[in-house]
Design a protein around this motif. Structure first.
Motif, PDB file in Angstrom:
ATOM      1  N   LEU A 141      12.643  11.159 -10.391  1.00 21.62           N
ATOM      2  CA  LEU A 141      12.416  12.244  -9.574  1.00 21.62           C
ATOM      3  C   LEU A 141      13.611  12.889  -8.920  1.00 21.62           C
ATOM      4  O   LEU A 141      13.892  14.128  -8.899  1.00 21.62           O
ATOM      5  N   ALA A 142      14.639  12.033  -8.830  1.00 18.07           N
ATOM      6  CA  ALA A 142      16.047  12.220  -8.260  1.00 18.07           C
ATOM      7  C   ALA A 142      16.719  13.238  -9.667  1.00 18.07           C
ATOM      8  O   ALA A 142      17.373  13.967  -9.235  1.00 18.07           O
ATOM      9  N   GLU A 143      16.645  12.814 -10.850  1.00 21.32           N
ATOM     10  CA  GLU A 143      17.154  13.678 -11.880  1.00 21.32           C
ATOM     11  C   GLU A 143      16.745  15.011 -11.861  1.00 21.32           C
ATOM     12  O   GLU A 143      17.323  15.878 -12.301  1.00 21.32           O
ATOM     13  N   LEU A 144      15.475  15.290 -11.513  1.00 21.49           N
ATOM     14  CA  LEU A 144      14.732  16.473 -11.428  1.00 21.49           C
ATOM     15  C   LEU A 144      15.298  17.308 -10.032  1.00 21.49           C
ATOM     16  O   LEU A 144      14.835  18.469 -10.041  1.00 21.49           O
ATOM     17  N   GLY A 145      15.825  16.546  -9.320  1.00 22.05           N
ATOM     18  CA  GLY A 145      16.166  17.151  -7.879  1.00 22.05           C
ATOM     19  C   GLY A 145      15.166  17.285  -6.838  1.00 22.05           C
ATOM     20  O   GLY A 145      15.304  18.336  -6.102  1.00 22.05           O
ATOM     21  N   ILE A 146      14.027  16.638  -6.993  1.00 19.48           N
ATOM     22  CA  ILE A 146      12.862  16.621  -6.169  1.00 19.48           C
ATOM     23  C   ILE A 146      13.059  15.570  -5.288  1.00 19.48           C
ATOM     24  O   ILE A 146      13.372  14.250  -5.596  1.00 19.48           O
ATOM     25  N   GLU A 147      12.756  15.663  -3.796  1.00 13.01           N
ATOM     26  CA  GLU A 147      12.910  14.603  -2.918  1.00 13.01           C
ATOM     27  C   GLU A 147      11.849  13.898  -2.996  1.00 13.01           C
ATOM     28  O   GLU A 147      10.552  14.271  -3.232  1.00 13.01           O
ATOM     29  N   ASN A 148      12.130  12.602  -2.822  1.00 13.02           N
ATOM     30  CA  ASN A 148      10.891  11.655  -2.865  1.00 13.02           C
ATOM     31  C   ASN A 148      10.026  11.742  -1.559  1.00 13.02           C
ATOM     32  O   ASN A 148      10.419  11.984  -0.379  1.00 13.02           O
ATOM     33  N   PRO A 149       8.613  12.069  -1.950  1.00 15.07           N
ATOM     34  CA  PRO A 149       7.662  12.217  -0.749  1.00 15.07           C
ATOM     35  C   PRO A 149       7.494  11.271   0.117  1.00 15.07           C
ATOM     36  O   PRO A 149       7.144  11.617   1.537  1.00 15.07           O
ATOM     37  N   ARG A 150       7.828  10.026  -0.067  1.00 14.74           N
ATOM     38  CA  ARG A 150       7.714   8.959   0.767  1.00 14.74           C
ATOM     39  C   ARG A 150       8.833   9.161   2.083  1.00 14.74           C
ATOM     40  O   ARG A 150       8.581   8.921   2.983  1.00 14.74           O
ATOM     41  N   ILE A 151       9.930   9.536   1.560  1.00 16.06           N
ATOM     42  CA  ILE A 151      11.147   9.537   2.402  1.00 16.06           C
ATOM     43  C   ILE A 151      10.811  10.602   3.402  1.00 16.06           C
ATOM     44  O   ILE A 151      11.162  10.688   4.599  1.00 16.06           O
ATOM     45  N   THR A 152      10.339  11.757   2.968  1.00 19.17           N
ATOM     46  CA  THR A 152      10.062  13.131   3.816  1.00 19.17           C
ATOM     47  C   THR A 152       8.834  13.060   4.719  1.00 19.17           C
ATOM     48  O   THR A 152       8.956  13.697   5.610  1.00 19.17           O
ATOM     49  N   ASN A 153       7.931  12.300   4.223  1.00 19.11           N
ATOM     50  CA  ASN A 153       6.634  11.993   4.953  1.00 19.11           C
ATOM     51  C   ASN A 153       6.330  10.761   5.280  1.00 19.11           C
ATOM     52  O   ASN A 153       5.158  10.293   5.106  1.00 19.11           O
ATOM     53  N   GLU A 154       7.209   9.942   5.901  1.00 15.34           N
ATOM     54  CA  GLU A 154       6.794   8.575   6.185  1.00 15.34           C
ATOM     55  C   GLU A 154       5.876   8.351   7.245  1.00 15.34           C
ATOM     56  O   GLU A 154       4.892   7.344   6.973  1.00 15.34           O
ATOM     57  N   ALA A 155       5.644   9.306   8.214  1.00 13.78           N
ATOM     58  CA  ALA A 155       4.380   9.199   9.041  1.00 13.78           C
ATOM     59  C   ALA A 155       3.169   9.540   8.460  1.00 13.78           C
ATOM     60  O   ALA A 155       2.087   8.496   8.820  1.00 13.78           O
ATOM     61  N   GLU A 156       2.937  10.122   7.435  1.00 11.23           N
ATOM     62  CA  GLU A 156       1.794  10.403   6.451  1.00 11.23           C
ATOM     63  C   GLU A 156       1.531   9.361   5.754  1.00 11.23           C
ATOM     64  O   GLU A 156       0.273   8.922   5.772  1.00 11.23           O
TER      65      GLU A 156
ATOM     66  N   ARG B 281      -2.001   7.158   6.116  1.00 14.94           N
ATOM     67  CA  ARG B 281      -2.901   6.999   4.869  1.00 14.94           C
ATOM     68  C   ARG B 281      -2.754   5.449   4.577  1.00 14.94           C
ATOM     69  O   ARG B 281      -3.910   4.763   4.100  1.00 14.94           O
ATOM     70  N   GLU B 282      -1.931   4.572   5.203  1.00 13.61           N
ATOM     71  CA  GLU B 282      -2.084   3.152   4.867  1.00 13.61           C
ATOM     72  C   GLU B 282      -3.125   2.580   5.776  1.00 13.61           C
ATOM     73  O   GLU B 282      -3.831   1.891   5.448  1.00 13.61           O
ATOM     74  N   ASN B 283      -3.019   3.204   6.926  1.00 16.44           N
ATOM     75  CA  ASN B 283      -3.876   2.585   7.986  1.00 16.44           C
ATOM     76  C   ASN B 283      -5.480   3.162   7.545  1.00 16.44           C
ATOM     77  O   ASN B 283      -6.313   2.546   7.803  1.00 16.44           O
ATOM     78  N   LEU B 284      -5.625   4.317   7.054  1.00 14.79           N
ATOM     79  CA  LEU B 284      -6.657   4.684   6.549  1.00 14.79           C
ATOM     80  C   LEU B 284      -7.521   3.960   5.398  1.00 14.79           C
ATOM     81  O   LEU B 284      -8.510   3.274   5.563  1.00 14.79           O
ATOM     82  N   GLN B 285      -6.638   3.458   4.589  1.00 12.31           N
ATOM     83  CA  GLN B 285      -7.052   2.725   3.584  1.00 12.31           C
ATOM     84  C   GLN B 285      -7.552   1.232   4.021  1.00 12.31           C
ATOM     85  O   GLN B 285      -8.403   0.819   3.532  1.00 12.31           O
ATOM     86  N   LYS B 286      -6.646   0.761   4.907  1.00  8.90           N
ATOM     87  CA  LYS B 286      -7.073  -0.524   5.586  1.00  8.90           C
ATOM     88  C   LYS B 286      -8.289  -0.491   5.936  1.00  8.90           C
ATOM     89  O   LYS B 286      -9.052  -1.495   6.081  1.00  8.90           O
ATOM     90  N   GLU B 287      -8.584   0.645   7.048  1.00  8.96           N
ATOM     91  CA  GLU B 287      -9.934   0.681   7.687  1.00  8.96           C
ATOM     92  C   GLU B 287     -10.901   0.871   6.950  1.00  8.96           C
ATOM     93  O   GLU B 287     -11.980   0.100   7.059  1.00  8.96           O
TER      94      GLU B 287
ATOM     95  N   THR C  33       0.874  -1.260   0.019  1.00  8.18           N
ATOM     96  CA  THR C  33      -0.034   0.102  -0.062  1.00  8.18           C
ATOM     97  C   THR C  33       0.876   1.338   0.039  1.00  8.18           C
ATOM     98  O   THR C  33       0.666   2.254  -0.714  1.00  8.18           O
ATOM     99  N   LYS C  34       1.872   1.319   0.733  1.00  8.24           N
ATOM    100  CA  LYS C  34       2.856   2.354   0.895  1.00  8.24           C
ATOM    101  C   LYS C  34       3.377   2.991  -0.551  1.00  8.24           C
ATOM    102  O   LYS C  34       3.468   4.033  -0.900  1.00  8.24           O
ATOM    103  N   THR C  35       3.905   1.774  -1.168  1.00  2.35           N
ATOM    104  CA  THR C  35       4.526   1.807  -2.420  1.00  2.35           C
ATOM    105  C   THR C  35       3.368   2.228  -3.643  1.00  2.35           C
ATOM    106  O   THR C  35       3.656   2.996  -4.423  1.00  2.35           O
ATOM    107  N   GLU C  36       2.181   1.884  -3.472  1.00  2.00           N
ATOM    108  CA  GLU C  36       1.174   2.351  -4.361  1.00  2.00           C
ATOM    109  C   GLU C  36       0.905   3.830  -4.220  1.00  2.00           C
ATOM    110  O   GLU C  36       0.826   4.543  -5.055  1.00  2.00           O
ATOM    111  N   LEU C  37       0.975   4.281  -2.932  1.00  2.00           N
ATOM    112  CA  LEU C  37       0.468   5.527  -2.637  1.00  2.00           C
ATOM    113  C   LEU C  37       1.811   6.618  -3.022  1.00  2.00           C
ATOM    114  O   LEU C  37       1.787   7.706  -3.492  1.00  2.00           O
ATOM    115  N   GLU C  38       3.201   5.952  -2.743  1.00  2.00           N
ATOM    116  CA  GLU C  38       4.124   6.591  -3.233  1.00  2.00           C
ATOM    117  C   GLU C  38       4.383   6.822  -4.806  1.00  2.00           C
ATOM    118  O   GLU C  38       4.449   7.776  -5.444  1.00  2.00           O
TER     119      GLU C  38
END
Length: 161
Positions: free
Chosen positions: A124-139, A143-149, A76-81
């Motif tokens: 994403l790395a080539e564009l110099g944009i940080e991966n949102p999953r790395i910066t927002n792991e808690a989020e 989101r994963e828990n909400l989707q499971k619920e 689920t986290k990879t799908e959201l990422e």
């Protein structure tokens, strides 16, 4: 011999003068051509700039994307990422994504090609944009828990019926 030498000496100034006239004519003609074609070059540059800013439309098939996620075995986290990175890349590329269900006429010409998550991360790395999953792991965890619920509630409702 002096007559021949004088005649030879008289020819060189004429040759130099003719050469200078030809060179001057070539420079003037080139300048006039550049002056006359400059508006055309400006118009071409303006049209290229207009096309560069024009958004491109791509069709996103949610069914194909879901099948792709299952086939690749994404959690689920990879799908959201994947979806978050896709949004960022589409925005950076000036591409508008529309759902295939909103189309009146179906065609595969404009379908968005699905790439694996590693390719998207690399882009994403080539564009110099940080991966949102790395910066927002808690989020992502929330989101994963909400989707499971939500999934759990839907399956409970189906069992009750």
């Amino acid at each position: 011999m002096t007559n021949e030498k004088q005649a030879s000496n008289a020819i060189w100034p004429k040759i130099i003068t003719m050469g200078m006239m030809i060179l001057t004519t070539a420079i003037v003609v080139n300048s006039v051509i550049d002056y006359k074609t400059q508006p055309l070059h400006d118009e071409i540059a303006k049209l290229k700039a207009a096309n560069a800013n024009k958004p491109e439309v791509r069709v996103i098939s949610t069914k194909s994307m879901a099948e792709y996620f299952i086939r690749e075995g994404y959690d689920t986290k990879t799908e959201l990422e994947y979806i978050d990175i896709l949004k960022l890349l589409l925005d950076q590329s000036n591409i508008i994504g529309i759902s295939d269900t909103s189309l009146q006429f179906k065609s595969t010409k404009y379908d968005l090609k699905l790439n694996d998550i590693d390719t998207l991360r690399k882009s994403l790395a080539e564009l110099g944009i940080e991966n949102p999953r790395i910066t927002n792991e808690a989020e992502y965890e929330k989101r994963e828990n909400l989707q499971k619920e939500i999934f759990s509630q839907l399956t409970q409702q189906l069992r009750v019926q």
